[in-house]
Design a protein around this motif. Sequence first.
Motif, PDB file in Angstrom:
ATOM      1  N   THR A 182     -14.283  -6.936  -0.559  1.00 42.48           N
ATOM      2  CA  THR A 182     -13.827  -5.831  -1.209  1.00 42.48           C
ATOM      3  C   THR A 182     -13.214  -6.278  -2.495  1.00 42.48           C
ATOM      4  O   THR A 182     -12.685  -7.518  -2.606  1.00 42.48           O
ATOM      5  CB  THR A 182     -13.022  -5.069  -0.386  1.00 42.48           C
ATOM      6  N   TYR A 184      -0.617  -7.613   4.619  1.00 40.69           N
ATOM      7  CA  TYR A 184      -1.607  -6.374   4.111  1.00 40.69           C
ATOM      8  C   TYR A 184      -1.948  -6.542   2.730  1.00 40.69           C
ATOM      9  O   TYR A 184      -2.687  -5.503   2.078  1.00 40.69           O
ATOM     10  CB  TYR A 184      -0.636  -5.060   4.365  1.00 40.69           C
ATOM     11  N   THR A 214      -7.079   1.458   4.710  1.00 39.44           N
ATOM     12  CA  THR A 214      -7.193   0.028   4.973  1.00 39.44           C
ATOM     13  C   THR A 214      -5.989  -0.597   5.126  1.00 39.44           C
ATOM     14  O   THR A 214      -5.207  -0.532   4.202  1.00 39.44           O
ATOM     15  CB  THR A 214      -8.407  -0.954   4.362  1.00 39.44           C
ATOM     16  N   SER A 215      -5.899  -1.576   6.402  1.00 41.28           N
ATOM     17  CA  SER A 215      -4.827  -2.159   6.170  1.00 41.28           C
ATOM     18  C   SER A 215      -5.093  -3.443   6.623  1.00 41.28           C
ATOM     19  O   SER A 215      -5.350  -4.427   6.015  1.00 41.28           O
ATOM     20  CB  SER A 215      -3.642  -1.630   7.138  1.00 41.28           C
ATOM     21  N   SER A 216      -5.088  -3.913   8.201  1.00 41.14           N
ATOM     22  CA  SER A 216      -5.331  -5.264   8.494  1.00 41.14           C
ATOM     23  C   SER A 216      -5.883  -5.147  10.039  1.00 41.14           C
ATOM     24  O   SER A 216      -5.440  -4.354  10.731  1.00 41.14           O
ATOM     25  CB  SER A 216      -4.097  -6.012   8.835  1.00 41.14           C
ATOM     26  N   SER A 226      -5.353  -5.410   0.859  1.00 34.55           N
ATOM     27  CA  SER A 226      -5.834  -4.019   1.564  1.00 34.55           C
ATOM     28  C   SER A 226      -5.120  -2.816   0.824  1.00 34.55           C
ATOM     29  O   SER A 226      -4.197  -3.058   0.251  1.00 34.55           O
ATOM     30  CB  SER A 226      -5.571  -3.903   3.004  1.00 34.55           C
ATOM     31  N   GLU A 258      -9.714  -7.538  -1.853  1.00 30.99           N
ATOM     32  CA  GLU A 258      -9.737  -8.868  -1.191  1.00 30.99           C
ATOM     33  C   GLU A 258      -9.902  -9.701  -2.521  1.00 30.99           C
ATOM     34  O   GLU A 258      -9.327 -10.972  -2.561  1.00 30.99           O
ATOM     35  CB  GLU A 258     -10.637  -9.017  -0.323  1.00 30.99           C
ATOM     36  N   ASN A 298      -6.123  -0.260  12.080  1.00 31.97           N
ATOM     37  CA  ASN A 298      -5.316   0.157  10.659  1.00 31.97           C
ATOM     38  C   ASN A 298      -4.221   0.915  10.862  1.00 31.97           C
ATOM     39  O   ASN A 298      -3.455   0.636  10.068  1.00 31.97           O
ATOM     40  CB  ASN A 298      -6.823   0.826  10.006  1.00 31.97           C
TER      41      ASN A 298
END
Lengths: 452, 452
Positions: free
Chosen positions: B323, B199, A228-230, B202, B326, A184
């Motif tokens: 999430t 991204y 969070t990112s990826s 997120s 998402e 992340n």
Amino acid sequence: MATLQLASWATNLTFTDLTEPVIAAAVNSVYNWAGCAIGGYSQDAPRIAQVTTQPFFGGPPTSSILGSNGSTSDEYADAQLAALINGIASHIDDYDDTHLETDHPSGRPVASALLAVAEWQGPVTGREFLTAFVAGVEAECKLGLGVTPEHYDVGWHITSTTGSVGAAVAVGKLIGLDTARMQNAIGVAATQVVGMQEYFGSMTKSFHVGRAAQGGMLGALLAKNNYTSSMQGLEAKYGWLHVVSTRENATAYFDQLGDVWEIEKNTFKPFPCGIVLHPTIDAAIQLRNETIRQGKDILSVKSINLQVNSEVLVLTGKADPTTGLEGKFSVYHAAAIGYLYGEATPAYFTDDAVKNSTVIEFRKKVNVTTDDEQFNKDQATITLEFDDGSTLEKHIEHAIGSLENPLTDADLMKKFINQVSRQIGEVRAAKAHAAFKAIVNMTDVGQLRAMY
Amino acid sequence: MATLQLASWATNLTFTDLTEPVIAAAVNSVYNWAGCAIGGYSQDAPRIAQVTTQPFFGGPPTSSILGSNGSTSDEYADAQLAALINGIASHIDDYDDTHLETDHPSGRPVASALLAVAEWQGPVTGREFLTAFVAGVEAECKLGLGVTPEHYDVGWHITSTTGSVGAAVAVGKLIGLDTARMQNAIGVAATQVVGMQEYFGSMTKSFHVGRAAQGGMLGALLAKNNYTSSMQGLEAKYGWLHVVSTRENATAYFDQLGDVWEIEKNTFKPFPCGIVLHPTIDAAIQLRNETIRQGKDILSVKSINLQVNSEVLVLTGKADPTTGLEGKFSVYHAAAIGYLYGEATPAYFTDDAVKNSTVIEFRKKVNVTTDDEQFNKDQATITLEFDDGSTLEKHIEHAIGSLENPLTDADLMKKFINQVSRQIGEVRAAKAHAAFKAIVNMTDVGQLRAMY
């Protein structure tokens, strides 16, 4: 899998994994960075940035401004401000170290972010610091290799575009991120792409380094708090590698993490300007010395005829620089001052130096021809033609400071003392040198600042 | 000349240059942004970012965190922190306005930076604020038009990549930069390219907006203090337009500055998710209502068959979101909740909502086929097939919220109240609405925060 691969390697790296040459290279890189950051603080750019940002970055002063020389209140700032200012100061003289395969001064954003966090979150031992530093440098260099040369050719400033990720990995390592959080952190850092070559020759070139240090640090700290990112920020279709480069197989270099150490390939600049100018300056200095040895008047030169790789003109073709920073991007200026003064320290890349009438006159005597078949970027030939019709020629096969012709330890120390003294004086310069050279044995790198 | 052209236009812009429709669009854009920033503060992302950065961004608390609801010490921060947090909060729900030609929510980084600086450097009148806001929005939209669609197609998040420049122009306008300093400000902003599409889904997507606001603001403030960058940061060979896009004639749109107002083309989202999902949701909601009208059991649907433009799957093809964030990138989720609940407010894009077992069951019933000849991005057809073999179909020619089918003033107010109430309650929501709607007549926009 590149992001996972990098994150996993970095989180598992220990000091015992580092070989002796890697440790030596890391120490040299850190102390050369410190020299640049201390000496560079004498320039306008870091001071303007500090004054400008003081209204916000006003957190508890945990981290040192390396080159500050005033009251205690100027010497420490919060970690984000320290990273920005030390990052700018360390790059403003263009005097850093260079990873030649990717043409970029590695470790600047990494060191700028890392020391600030180490002082803030410490105590951090010298070994912990160097391990995190190496993790960050390897990360940015592998990333840089993966996109070289396309990424640079399109106009990105690779020092900061990869440096943001390097800083995130280093800081993430230092604060103990697990692998998922490290992924992340890499993502948040990777999505901040700072730095284009248009800003070379202005203060903004150095801003790139400071900002990359801040952005990478922020990535690591946000990830620690579960931002969070990826999980695949580097290799995904719309992630870093594909967005900023068209290169195929860009992730292949990650397979060499821990086997091929990029930090060992670092070289150190003998002159405070872009690496492509170094063969020219080297030749010019040697020709000056030869001119004097032969009893000729150095001012009796009619023309300075230079043959170089075409990239030299692309990157440093400013014929008529008007500021010291622009002088660093003028092969004409570089040839002129190298020949006129027989050295090329920061003193010859100031606003005053580029406006000196003799220097201007000699810049006009410089003729440049390019020949990519005969000349690599680290090669140059200068032919002097004198008023009496005589000539002198010097060919540089590998410029001083290249991997084949590196600076010695004594050269490095001389460089450090020279640049640091102008800001904090010779006595403190010697103390700073001793402190940073011995970093590997320190129990708390947070004590560095108080040692000089 | 694009950089000079933009800088010159922006520095010379006055409130009297703005037409009535431009002012109305600007007010709506600002107040819709404020609604997003207040409501979005209920999410995790802005709070994590605030906690993470509090150790550094600790300057005097001059600027408001729009959605804060606690003690006085939480409600104000320094201008850089406020810009970051309001930027994140305003984008986290994906509920902003959209400039359809460039597919980007314009004005988020601009407003986030601008209000923070206005409160800090004020008093700033409503007219001054709106003039600077329009300057920033026009700047980012013209820039976006110049690189559309190549820039977006390669993976950049255009909201933040252009927003950084927009924020610099707006803040630069507000603090009275002259043209040359405005050019430098644009340069510092342009060299910070934040945001990639990887991204999306997120928290980092929203970080892009906050970071662009910070970077643009920093560009303007540095330039004010004579930090140098470039006079042609946008159009130079290694400047923004060429580095981040392959588009030819990218600067042509700057010729239309002040003649064609991009802010008038802004639309407002009826649903808190990417614009390409809106026709699907619109159709799903209408079909639900029709199902009930016909006396059918909405749970007796066997399949939900969707026809859309292929871009819909590229951007929002997540079949199995885990999430809430998402969920905003899942056309399957959008179709399912639109049909099941007959509305699509932020409440249906939470972590709980995407994990609901009925929602999961209905997501699996969604089949998507793409047809770029028959369907533009704002069109969709859904055909429901029921257990008894009967079908129902709905075609959306222009989704609600599009330029052809815009939200009414009453819709916008309802949206504002709905999203803001969940964070600060209905009474304060109504006060906030009244305050932001009347911004044009304010003598000091710094009073906004105290009015709700």
